[in-house]
Design a protein around this motif. Sequence first.
Motif, PDB file in Angstrom:
ATOM      1  N   MET A   1      45.399 -93.898 -79.739  1.00 19.85           N
ATOM      2  CA  MET A   1      44.892 -92.933 -78.903  1.00 19.85           C
ATOM      3  C   MET A   1      44.283 -93.588 -77.564  1.00 19.85           C
ATOM      4  N   ASP A   2      44.632 -93.037 -76.466  1.00 16.07           N
ATOM      5  CA  ASP A   2      44.090 -93.548 -74.962  1.00 16.07           C
ATOM      6  C   ASP A   2      42.974 -93.486 -74.915  1.00 16.07           C
ATOM      7  N   ILE A   3      42.398 -94.016 -73.684  1.00 16.57           N
ATOM      8  CA  ILE A   3      40.780 -94.039 -73.245  1.00 16.57           C
ATOM      9  C   ILE A   3      40.738 -92.455 -73.151  1.00 16.57           C
ATOM     10  N   GLN A   4      41.456 -91.743 -72.360  1.00 18.94           N
ATOM     11  CA  GLN A   4      40.965 -90.355 -72.123  1.00 18.94           C
ATOM     12  C   GLN A   4      40.691 -89.382 -73.149  1.00 18.94           C
ATOM     13  N   ALA A   5      41.907 -89.642 -73.945  1.00 17.89           N
ATOM     14  CA  ALA A   5      41.727 -88.675 -75.216  1.00 17.89           C
ATOM     15  C   ALA A   5      40.678 -89.201 -76.365  1.00 17.89           C
ATOM     16  N   SER A   6      40.271 -90.497 -76.148  1.00 22.41           N
ATOM     17  CA  SER A   6      38.836 -90.965 -76.935  1.00 22.41           C
ATOM     18  C   SER A   6      37.677 -90.185 -76.458  1.00 22.41           C
ATOM     19  N   LYS A   7      37.637 -90.194 -75.158  1.00 25.08           N
ATOM     20  CA  LYS A   7      36.436 -89.831 -74.433  1.00 25.08           C
ATOM     21  C   LYS A   7      36.545 -87.966 -74.777  1.00 25.08           C
ATOM     22  N   ILE A   8      37.406 -87.537 -74.807  1.00 25.49           N
ATOM     23  CA  ILE A   8      37.426 -85.966 -75.113  1.00 25.49           C
ATOM     24  C   ILE A   8      37.089 -85.878 -76.599  1.00 25.49           C
ATOM     25  N   GLU A   9      37.560 -86.605 -77.290  1.00 24.23           N
ATOM     26  CA  GLU A   9      37.422 -86.466 -78.749  1.00 24.23           C
ATOM     27  C   GLU A   9      35.621 -86.751 -78.946  1.00 24.23           C
ATOM     28  N   LEU A  10      35.038 -87.684 -78.261  1.00 25.54           N
ATOM     29  CA  LEU A  10      33.969 -88.075 -78.386  1.00 25.54           C
ATOM     30  C   LEU A  10      32.958 -87.232 -77.818  1.00 25.54           C
ATOM     31  N   ALA A  11      33.414 -86.438 -76.684  1.00 27.78           N
ATOM     32  CA  ALA A  11      32.450 -85.261 -76.111  1.00 27.78           C
ATOM     33  C   ALA A  11      32.552 -84.170 -77.162  1.00 27.78           C
ATOM     34  N   LYS A  12      33.688 -83.911 -77.646  1.00 22.72           N
ATOM     35  CA  LYS A  12      33.968 -82.573 -78.723  1.00 22.72           C
ATOM     36  C   LYS A  12      32.709 -83.164 -79.899  1.00 22.72           C
ATOM     37  N   MET A  13      32.750 -84.223 -80.232  1.00 24.41           N
ATOM     38  CA  MET A  13      31.745 -84.669 -81.601  1.00 24.41           C
ATOM     39  C   MET A  13      30.294 -84.419 -80.903  1.00 24.41           C
ATOM     40  N   ILE A  14      30.187 -85.031 -79.794  1.00 26.05           N
ATOM     41  CA  ILE A  14      28.543 -84.610 -79.403  1.00 26.05           C
ATOM     42  C   ILE A  14      28.173 -83.460 -79.243  1.00 26.05           C
ATOM     43  N   MET A  15      29.104 -82.654 -78.769  1.00 23.45           N
ATOM     44  CA  MET A  15      28.841 -80.963 -78.663  1.00 23.45           C
ATOM     45  C   MET A  15      28.475 -80.660 -79.996  1.00 23.45           C
ATOM     46  N   GLU A  16      29.087 -81.080 -80.983  1.00 22.92           N
ATOM     47  CA  GLU A  16      28.740 -80.298 -82.349  1.00 22.92           C
ATOM     48  C   GLU A  16      27.451 -80.830 -82.901  1.00 22.92           C
ATOM     49  N   ILE A  17      26.835 -81.902 -82.476  1.00 19.10           N
ATOM     50  CA  ILE A  17      25.583 -82.229 -83.172  1.00 19.10           C
ATOM     51  C   ILE A  17      24.620 -81.456 -82.780  1.00 19.10           C
ATOM     52  N   GLU A  18      24.111 -80.889 -83.928  1.00 18.04           N
ATOM     53  CA  GLU A  18      22.736 -79.979 -83.873  1.00 18.04           C
ATOM     54  C   GLU A  18      21.279 -80.486 -83.875  1.00 18.04           C
ATOM     55  N   ASP A  19      21.424 -82.067 -84.539  1.00 11.69           N
ATOM     56  CA  ASP A  19      20.149 -82.783 -84.445  1.00 11.69           C
ATOM     57  C   ASP A  19      19.595 -83.593 -83.406  1.00 11.69           C
ATOM     58  N   SER A  20      18.627 -83.130 -82.805  1.00 12.69           N
ATOM     59  CA  SER A  20      18.213 -83.844 -81.847  1.00 12.69           C
ATOM     60  C   SER A  20      17.754 -85.323 -81.811  1.00 12.69           C
ATOM     61  N   SER A  21      17.452 -85.625 -82.897  1.00 15.64           N
ATOM     62  CA  SER A  21      17.244 -87.137 -83.416  1.00 15.64           C
ATOM     63  C   SER A  21      18.203 -87.917 -83.078  1.00 15.64           C
ATOM     64  N   VAL A  22      19.553 -87.122 -83.671  1.00 13.28           N
ATOM     65  CA  VAL A  22      20.838 -87.921 -83.470  1.00 13.28           C
ATOM     66  C   VAL A  22      21.290 -88.277 -82.221  1.00 13.28           C
ATOM     67  N   ILE A  23      21.131 -87.299 -81.345  1.00 12.22           N
ATOM     68  CA  ILE A  23      21.296 -87.407 -79.790  1.00 12.22           C
ATOM     69  C   ILE A  23      20.476 -88.295 -79.387  1.00 12.22           C
ATOM     70  N   ASP A  24      19.189 -88.306 -79.735  1.00  7.99           N
ATOM     71  CA  ASP A  24      18.143 -89.548 -79.067  1.00  7.99           C
ATOM     72  C   ASP A  24      18.643 -90.852 -79.314  1.00  7.99           C
ATOM     73  N   ARG A  25      19.132 -91.051 -80.685  1.00  5.48           N
ATOM     74  CA  ARG A  25      19.694 -92.492 -81.153  1.00  5.48           C
ATOM     75  C   ARG A  25      20.841 -92.783 -80.441  1.00  5.48           C
ATOM     76  N   PHE A  26      21.530 -91.751 -80.109  1.00  6.40           N
ATOM     77  CA  PHE A  26      22.927 -91.979 -79.417  1.00  6.40           C
ATOM     78  C   PHE A  26      22.606 -92.477 -77.920  1.00  6.40           C
ATOM     79  N   ILE A  27      21.842 -91.637 -77.299  1.00  7.64           N
ATOM     80  CA  ILE A  27      21.633 -92.066 -75.924  1.00  7.64           C
ATOM     81  C   ILE A  27      20.999 -93.541 -76.044  1.00  7.64           C
ATOM     82  N   ASN A  28      20.157 -93.767 -76.809  1.00  8.98           N
ATOM     83  CA  ASN A  28      19.366 -95.135 -76.907  1.00  8.98           C
ATOM     84  C   ASN A  28      20.535 -96.187 -77.228  1.00  8.98           C
ATOM     85  N   PHE A  29      21.427 -95.941 -78.221  1.00 14.82           N
ATOM     86  CA  PHE A  29      22.401 -96.835 -78.160  1.00 14.82           C
ATOM     87  C   PHE A  29      23.357 -97.204 -77.076  1.00 14.82           C
ATOM     88  N   ILE A  30      23.790 -96.011 -76.182  1.00 21.83           N
ATOM     89  CA  ILE A  30      24.494 -96.125 -75.154  1.00 21.83           C
ATOM     90  C   ILE A  30      23.669 -97.054 -73.965  1.00 21.83           C
TER      91      ILE A  30
END
Length: 75
Positions: A1-30
């Motif tokens: 999978m190339d980098i652009q496809a990986s980014k799209i897949e990651l964006a899709k996965m993020i959009m499906e997250i409903e738990d705000s604590s998961v989003i916060d942890r992801f942001i802190n990780f980045i």
Amino acid sequence: MDIQASKIELAKMIMEIEDSSVIDRFINFIKSESTLSDRQKKAIDSALVQLQNGGGIPHDVVMAETKARYPKYFK
């Protein structure tokens, strides 16, 4: 999978997250990944040089040893 496809897949996965604590942890990780200390950066650079010079253990060897050591996790 190339980098652009990986980014799209990651964006899709993020959009499906409903738990705000998961989003916060992801942001802190980045954020933490983009603020490595000089010591951490030097250690990473050193490891990369070692790998380029033939150091390290091949993935298949690590997996074989891991499966032999922890067979219950590989059924």
